[in-house]
Design a protein around this motif. Structure first.
Motif, mmCIF file in Angstrom:
data_model
loop_
_atom_site.group_PDB
_atom_site.id
_atom_site.type_symbol
_atom_site.label_atom_id
_atom_site.label_comp_id
_atom_site.label_asym_id
_atom_site.label_seq_id
_atom_site.Cartn_x
_atom_site.Cartn_y
_atom_site.Cartn_z
ATOM 1 N N VAL A 45 65.448 4.566 15.875
ATOM 2 C CA VAL A 45 65.593 4.880 17.361
ATOM 3 C C VAL A 45 63.880 5.034 17.958
ATOM 4 C CG1 VAL A 45 65.655 7.099 18.776
ATOM 5 C CG2 VAL A 45 67.388 6.339 16.779
ATOM 6 N N PHE A 46 63.163 5.429 17.035
ATOM 7 C CA PHE A 46 61.476 5.570 17.899
ATOM 8 C C PHE A 46 61.413 3.775 18.104
ATOM 9 C CE2 PHE A 46 57.151 4.714 16.985
ATOM 10 C CZ PHE A 46 56.506 5.836 17.827
ATOM 11 N N GLU A 47 61.543 2.676 17.504
ATOM 12 C CA GLU A 47 61.256 1.584 17.686
ATOM 13 C C GLU A 47 62.135 1.091 18.916
ATOM 14 O OE1 GLU A 47 62.025 -0.339 13.760
ATOM 15 O OE2 GLU A 47 60.063 0.287 13.010
ATOM 16 N N LYS A 48 63.170 1.372 18.969
ATOM 17 C CA LYS A 48 63.960 1.223 20.262
ATOM 18 C C LYS A 48 63.075 1.469 21.612
ATOM 19 C CE LYS A 48 68.304 2.082 22.477
ATOM 20 N NZ LYS A 48 69.627 2.757 22.619
ATOM 21 N N PHE A 49 62.608 2.518 21.403
ATOM 22 C CA PHE A 49 61.992 3.200 22.609
ATOM 23 C C PHE A 49 60.378 2.954 22.766
ATOM 24 C CE2 PHE A 49 65.788 5.551 22.451
ATOM 25 C CZ PHE A 49 66.407 5.514 23.648
ATOM 26 N N ASP A 50 59.938 2.051 21.687
ATOM 27 C CA ASP A 50 58.668 1.735 21.787
ATOM 28 C C ASP A 50 58.592 0.302 22.074
ATOM 29 O OD1 ASP A 50 55.880 0.795 21.119
ATOM 30 O OD2 ASP A 50 56.258 0.690 18.884
ATOM 31 N N MET A 51 58.522 0.231 23.624
ATOM 32 C CA MET A 51 58.875 -1.080 24.071
ATOM 33 C C MET A 51 57.829 -2.161 24.071
ATOM 34 S SD MET A 51 61.723 -0.810 25.649
ATOM 35 C CE MET A 51 62.951 0.327 26.239
ATOM 36 N N ASN A 52 56.464 -1.488 23.952
ATOM 37 C CA ASN A 52 55.421 -2.737 23.755
ATOM 38 C C ASN A 52 55.211 -2.903 22.223
ATOM 39 O OD1 ASN A 52 54.076 -0.487 23.352
ATOM 40 N ND2 ASN A 52 52.435 -0.833 24.654
ATOM 41 N N GLY A 53 55.915 -2.367 21.310
ATOM 42 C CA GLY A 53 55.696 -2.342 19.833
ATOM 43 C C GLY A 53 54.301 -2.050 19.473
ATOM 44 N N ASP A 54 53.662 -0.957 20.148
ATOM 45 C CA ASP A 54 52.470 -0.790 19.669
ATOM 46 C C ASP A 54 52.177 0.660 18.654
ATOM 47 O OD1 ASP A 54 52.880 1.299 21.379
ATOM 48 O OD2 ASP A 54 51.084 1.393 22.491
#
Length: 186
Positions: A45-54
């Motif tokens: 879920v977190f990675e889904k909303f971390d749009m720029n991958g930082d």
């Protein structure tokens, strides 16, 4: 249930490709029907909303991510949660901080479920009175219990909804610095 299953709905399709009766699912944010997600699912879920991958998300992304797993909060609650976990004040948080926020809200939901004995989504004075007697062995009048309910009953209906309970608990837990159940800060 995997994270993918939480975000999709499978319909039964008849030979004519008709959906005879769409599945009726309980609301995801209903305390009586929730299933706590594991850390791997929460990372997805977190990675889904971390749009720029930082490996960081903003306050609005935090609320979107929490909402997607049934734990959306008000703007005021979001600010309190975010200020508690944004240690470097860059207006971004990492996965550990996201996990902390999720767990605080899960603890609140679990607490609500204890009080909502009949699982109808509201805490009544009768439920509080019965809980005092059965759990603590303390006798309190219905009037005393109504006063307790009144302290968190923002809409004046004589009951505390989950949303009212959550607002009250977020304010209390974050003001006191307590995440609940021995979980540490990020």
């Amino acid at each position: 249930m995997g994270i993918t299953a939480r975000f999709s709905r499978k319909n039964k399709i008849t030979p004519n490709n008709e959906d005879p009766s769409p599945a009726v699912l309980p609301p995801i944010n209903c305390p009586a029907t929730r299933k706590e997600l594991n850390e791997k699912e929460l990372k997805e879920v977190f990675e889904k909303f971390d749009m720029n991958g930082d490996d960081k998300i903003s306050a609005s992304e935090l609320n979107s991510a929490l909402s997607s797993v049934g734990n959306g909060v008000t703007t005021e609650e979001l600010e309190k949660l975010f200020s508690k976990v944004d240690s470097d004040e860059d207006r971004l948080i990492n996965f550990a901080a996201f996990l902390y926020c999720y767990r605080v809200l899960e603890d609140i939901m679990d607490s609500f479920s204890v009080f909502d004995v009949d699982k109808n989504g509201f805490i009544t004075a009768d439920e509080v009175q019965n809980l005092f007697m059965t759990t603590l062995g303390e006798e309190h009048s219905i009037e005393e219990c109504r006063k307790l309910i009144g302290a968190g009953d923002s809409d004046g209906d004589g009951m505390i909804s989950y949303e009212e309970f959550r607002v009250m608990m977020v304010n209390s837990r974050l003001r006191d610095g307590n995440a609940g159940r021995g979980r540490s800060n990020p």
